[in-house]
Motif scaffolding. Structure first.
Motif, short mmCIF file in Angstrom:
data_model
loop_
_atom_site.label_atom_id
_atom_site.label_comp_id
_atom_site.label_asym_id
_atom_site.label_seq_id
_atom_site.Cartn_x
_atom_site.Cartn_y
_atom_site.Cartn_z
N ILE A 195 0.81 -1.21 0.00
CA ILE A 195 0.00 0.00 0.00
C ILE A 195 0.85 1.27 0.00
N TYR A 196 2.19 1.11 0.12
CA TYR A 196 3.08 2.27 0.14
C TYR A 196 3.76 2.44 -1.22
N ASN A 197 4.34 3.61 -1.45
CA ASN A 197 5.10 3.80 -2.68
C ASN A 197 6.45 3.07 -2.59
N LYS A 198 7.18 3.04 -3.69
CA LYS A 198 8.40 2.22 -3.76
C LYS A 198 9.47 2.67 -2.78
N VAL A 199 9.56 3.99 -2.55
CA VAL A 199 10.59 4.50 -1.64
C VAL A 199 10.32 4.03 -0.22
N ILE A 200 9.08 4.19 0.26
CA ILE A 200 8.73 3.77 1.62
C ILE A 200 8.86 2.26 1.75
N LYS A 201 8.45 1.53 0.72
CA LYS A 201 8.57 0.07 0.74
C LYS A 201 10.03 -0.34 0.88
N TYR A 202 10.92 0.32 0.16
CA TYR A 202 12.35 0.01 0.23
C TYR A 202 12.89 0.31 1.63
N ILE A 203 12.50 1.45 2.18
CA ILE A 203 12.97 1.83 3.52
C ILE A 203 12.50 0.82 4.56
N LEU A 204 11.23 0.43 4.50
CA LEU A 204 10.68 -0.50 5.48
C LEU A 204 11.19 -1.93 5.31
N THR A 205 11.87 -2.18 4.19
CA THR A 205 12.42 -3.51 3.95
C THR A 205 13.91 -3.58 4.27
#
Length: 261
Positions: A195-205
């Motif tokens: 549900i997040y954009n790619k940048v947030i997804k990358y950070i949270l991963t």
């Protein structure tokens, strides 16, 4: 005396102390339960307007939230170091810690125990059972063991991030708001990264891997095969982040100047 023996002695004394003030303990447990209930209500409100969110159903979101509560509760019980800089660096209590022949981080963990936080894990298990029954999930005989490994991995992720942040205090003793901010960021891990954009997804991963506390390990039990690789990577990410955190802590201790300097 072994570290395990010391831990049980501290835990025993903590329980005796808390039982002396039962009303206070019950109020804290109720407050935690109320906070968790509010977050659950938020999920229900969101799904009152849609059937799917990023391809995830309401019951799946509830299951992820329930799983998230388990490692978060264990972390809260044993790694309550959000005020480390203020209490141990600014007020000088680190001087006392360093005079003892036991690892400094272990001592602080023992001093900051909040075992009543473990009741949050019970809430999480209840939420998972409810959502799992609605989803018709089936468990195999080995799933409880996988669950324990994934939960411990999530705990180590949380502990690694916050121990690393606490270690900053050895170099800079100024009070900052980074700990509360990071607690808020950690809450993003209880929602699917889709549900997040790619940048947030990358950070949270990979940067602040809170996704390995909730959605990634939950995907194994939910049968989301596309996330299985991330799910089984959870204990590895946890071990790496925790290992780096302990290393930073050990280096930071050598830079500690004492409260009088």
């Amino acid at each position: 005396m072994s570290y395990l023996s010391i831990f049980f002695q501290y835990a025993g004394q903590y329980v005796k102390t808390r039982l002396s003030y039962r009303a206070d303990m019950l109020v804290e447990i109720f407050s935690d339960f109320l906070f968790q209930a509010v977050n659950l209500v938020f999920i229900l409100v969101v799904f009152g307007h849609t059937n799917l969110l990023g391809g995830w159903s309401r019951e799946e979101m509830i299951f992820i939230y329930g799983f998230f509560l388990v490692p978060f509760a264990v972390f809260g019980a044993f790694f309550n170091i959000w005020d480390f800089t203020d209490r141990y660096i600014v007020k000088g209590e680190m001087d006392r810690i360093l005079t003892r022949p036991i690892h400094s981080l272990f001592q602080i963990v023992l001093e900051r125990l909040e075992l009543e936080s473990l009741f949050g894990a019970v809430t999480g298990l209840i939420v998972m059972f409810y959502a799992g029954s609605r989803l018709g999930l089936e468990l195999h005989w080995y799933d409880p063991f996988i669950f324990i490994v994934l939960v411990l991995g999530g705990v180590l992720v949380y502990a690694g991030i916050f121990i690393s942040l606490a270690s900053i205090g050895f170099w800079s003793d100024s009070r900052t708001d980074i700990m509360p901010m990071m607690y808020n960021i950690g809450n993003y891990g209880r929602y699917p990264v889709d549900i997040y954009n790619k940048v947030i997804k990358y950070i949270l991963t990979w940067i602040l891997p809170f996704a390995f506390v909730g959605v990634y390990p939950s995907s194994y039990f939910l049968g989301r095969t596309e996330w299985y690789g991330y799910a089984f990577l959870t204990p590895v990410i946890g071990a790496v982040f925790f290992g780096v955190a302990v290393w930073l802590w050990n280096v930071g201790v050598t830079k500690y100047r004492g409260a009088g300097n």
